[in-house]
Design a protein around this motif. Structure first.
Motif, mmCIF file in Angstrom:
data_model
loop_
_atom_site.group_PDB
_atom_site.id
_atom_site.type_symbol
_atom_site.label_atom_id
_atom_site.label_comp_id
_atom_site.label_asym_id
_atom_site.label_seq_id
_atom_site.Cartn_x
_atom_site.Cartn_y
_atom_site.Cartn_z
ATOM 1 N N PHE A 18 0.838 -1.194 0.000
ATOM 2 C CA PHE A 18 0.000 0.000 0.000
ATOM 3 C C PHE A 18 0.872 1.243 0.000
ATOM 4 O O PHE A 18 2.038 1.202 0.382
ATOM 5 N N ALA A 19 0.301 2.351 -0.444
ATOM 6 C CA ALA A 19 0.912 3.685 -0.364
ATOM 7 C C ALA A 19 -0.185 4.623 0.121
ATOM 8 O O ALA A 19 -1.307 4.588 -0.378
ATOM 9 N N LEU A 20 0.139 5.465 1.105
ATOM 10 C CA LEU A 20 -0.862 6.343 1.706
ATOM 11 C C LEU A 20 -1.041 7.646 0.939
ATOM 12 O O LEU A 20 -0.117 8.130 0.281
ATOM 13 N N SER A 21 -2.248 8.188 1.062
ATOM 14 C CA SER A 21 -2.599 9.479 0.472
ATOM 15 C C SER A 21 -3.360 10.296 1.506
ATOM 16 O O SER A 21 -4.215 9.759 2.217
ATOM 17 N N THR A 22 -3.054 11.601 1.573
ATOM 18 C CA THR A 22 -3.768 12.498 2.478
ATOM 19 C C THR A 22 -4.528 13.550 1.690
ATOM 20 O O THR A 22 -5.741 13.664 1.802
ATOM 21 N N PHE A 23 -3.833 14.340 0.896
ATOM 22 C CA PHE A 23 -4.467 15.409 0.122
ATOM 23 C C PHE A 23 -4.556 15.077 -1.366
ATOM 24 O O PHE A 23 -5.486 15.468 -2.039
ATOM 25 N N ARG A 24 -3.541 14.373 -1.877
ATOM 26 C CA ARG A 24 -3.470 13.992 -3.286
ATOM 27 C C ARG A 24 -3.060 12.525 -3.358
ATOM 28 O O ARG A 24 -2.402 12.020 -2.443
ATOM 29 N N PRO A 25 -3.395 11.836 -4.431
ATOM 30 C CA PRO A 25 -3.003 10.431 -4.548
ATOM 31 C C PRO A 25 -1.495 10.234 -4.383
ATOM 32 O O PRO A 25 -0.696 10.898 -5.035
ATOM 33 N N GLY A 26 -1.136 9.369 -3.452
ATOM 34 C CA GLY A 26 0.260 9.004 -3.242
ATOM 35 C C GLY A 26 1.118 10.011 -2.517
ATOM 36 O O GLY A 26 2.328 9.833 -2.428
ATOM 37 N N ASP A 27 0.524 11.082 -1.950
ATOM 38 C CA ASP A 27 1.351 12.106 -1.303
ATOM 39 C C ASP A 27 1.838 11.699 0.085
ATOM 40 O O ASP A 27 2.740 12.307 0.627
ATOM 41 N N GLY A 28 1.258 10.665 0.696
ATOM 42 C CA GLY A 28 1.736 10.188 1.984
ATOM 43 C C GLY A 28 0.853 10.606 3.142
ATOM 44 O O GLY A 28 -0.352 10.776 3.000
ATOM 45 N N ALA A 29 1.486 10.780 4.310
ATOM 46 C CA ALA A 29 0.783 11.158 5.539
ATOM 47 C C ALA A 29 1.587 12.226 6.249
ATOM 48 O O ALA A 29 2.812 12.326 6.081
ATOM 49 N N LEU A 30 0.912 13.017 7.061
ATOM 50 C CA LEU A 30 1.619 14.015 7.864
ATOM 51 C C LEU A 30 2.413 13.306 8.959
ATOM 52 O O LEU A 30 1.959 12.279 9.484
ATOM 53 N N PRO A 31 3.584 13.808 9.310
ATOM 54 C CA PRO A 31 4.348 13.195 10.401
ATOM 55 C C PRO A 31 3.526 13.191 11.696
ATOM 56 O O PRO A 31 2.794 14.128 11.988
ATOM 57 N N GLY A 32 3.651 12.096 12.442
ATOM 58 C CA GLY A 32 2.943 11.994 13.716
ATOM 59 C C GLY A 32 2.608 10.560 14.058
ATOM 60 O O GLY A 32 3.026 9.615 13.390
ATOM 61 N N ARG A 33 1.829 10.415 15.135
ATOM 62 C CA ARG A 33 1.421 9.106 15.639
ATOM 63 C C ARG A 33 -0.010 8.834 15.169
ATOM 64 O O ARG A 33 -0.856 9.721 15.193
ATOM 65 N N TYR A 34 -0.258 7.575 14.778
ATOM 66 C CA TYR A 34 -1.547 7.195 14.213
ATOM 67 C C TYR A 34 -2.071 5.900 14.830
ATOM 68 O O TYR A 34 -1.292 5.020 15.192
ATOM 69 N N SER A 35 -3.409 5.799 14.892
ATOM 70 C CA SER A 35 -4.099 4.526 15.073
ATOM 71 C C SER A 35 -4.441 4.047 13.673
ATOM 72 O O SER A 35 -4.728 4.858 12.785
ATOM 73 N N VAL A 36 -4.419 2.731 13.492
ATOM 74 C CA VAL A 36 -4.593 2.184 12.152
ATOM 75 C C VAL A 36 -5.810 1.262 12.113
ATOM 76 O O VAL A 36 -6.033 0.483 13.042
ATOM 77 N N MET A 37 -6.582 1.369 11.039
ATOM 78 C CA MET A 37 -7.679 0.442 10.805
ATOM 79 C C MET A 37 -7.566 -0.120 9.397
ATOM 80 O O MET A 37 -7.043 0.542 8.493
ATOM 81 N N ILE A 38 -8.035 -1.357 9.248
ATOM 82 C CA ILE A 38 -7.949 -2.029 7.955
ATOM 83 C C ILE A 38 -9.294 -2.694 7.682
ATOM 84 O O ILE A 38 -9.842 -3.387 8.536
ATOM 85 N N ILE A 39 -9.796 -2.468 6.481
ATOM 86 C CA ILE A 39 -11.039 -3.105 6.064
ATOM 87 C C ILE A 39 -10.743 -3.898 4.798
ATOM 88 O O ILE A 39 -10.192 -3.369 3.830
ATOM 89 N N ALA A 40 -11.103 -5.183 4.827
ATOM 90 C CA ALA A 40 -10.945 -6.054 3.663
ATOM 91 C C ALA A 40 -12.203 -6.906 3.567
ATOM 92 O O ALA A 40 -12.523 -7.646 4.495
#
Length: 137
Positions: free
Chosen positions: A67-89
């Motif tokens: 996977f590759a993360l997107s925040t504002f635009r496709p593939g731009d990533g994530a802002l630095p920081g701590r995250y909780s993660v969820m996954i739906i399949a």
């Protein structure tokens, strides 16, 4: 008529009020892999929910688990920081009509991973080189 020195002072105040940091934080590239029971999870969505107020980052899980993360635009990533993660399949529901015996979608992984509150998955996004491997059981 405004004098030149007054105009320069006003522009300086406006610029200083806007800050010298070069604007808001920018996303950094984040990629990784999701495995379930030791094998690549072959599809779904991974979502990073920030611990501090801010936008989430999401990414499609490819057939090889990448996977590759997107925040504002496709593939731009994530802002630095701590995250909780969820996954739906979910499984393929093509051609099925939902009813009581056949729910609209069948989860392919335990339901606890479908919420950032119950998944117990966390991640840290640093300012560079973010490769995050997620192992689901």
């Amino acid at each position: 008529m405004i004098r030149r020195t007054t105009l320069i002072a006003i522009i300086g105040l406006c610029l200083s009020a806007a800050g010298c940091g070069g604007g808001p934080p920018r996303p950094v590239l984040v990629r990784g892999q999701v495995n379930y029971q030791g094998r690549p999870l072959g599809g779904g969505t991974v979502t990073f929910i920030p611990a501090e107020p801010g936008p989430p980052a999401t990414g499609q899980i490819l057939p090889d688990g990448q996977f590759a993360l997107s925040t504002f635009r496709p593939g731009d990533g994530a802002l630095p920081g701590r995250y909780s993660v969820m996954i739906i399949a979910v499984g393929d529901t093509a051609g099925r009509l939902p009813d009581e015996a056949n729910p609209p979608a069948a989860l392919l992984i335990p339901r606890k991973y479908a919420s950032h509150r119950t998944s117990d998955l966390t991640a840290n996004v640093d300012n560079a080189n973010n490769v995050i491997h997620i192992e689901l059981k």
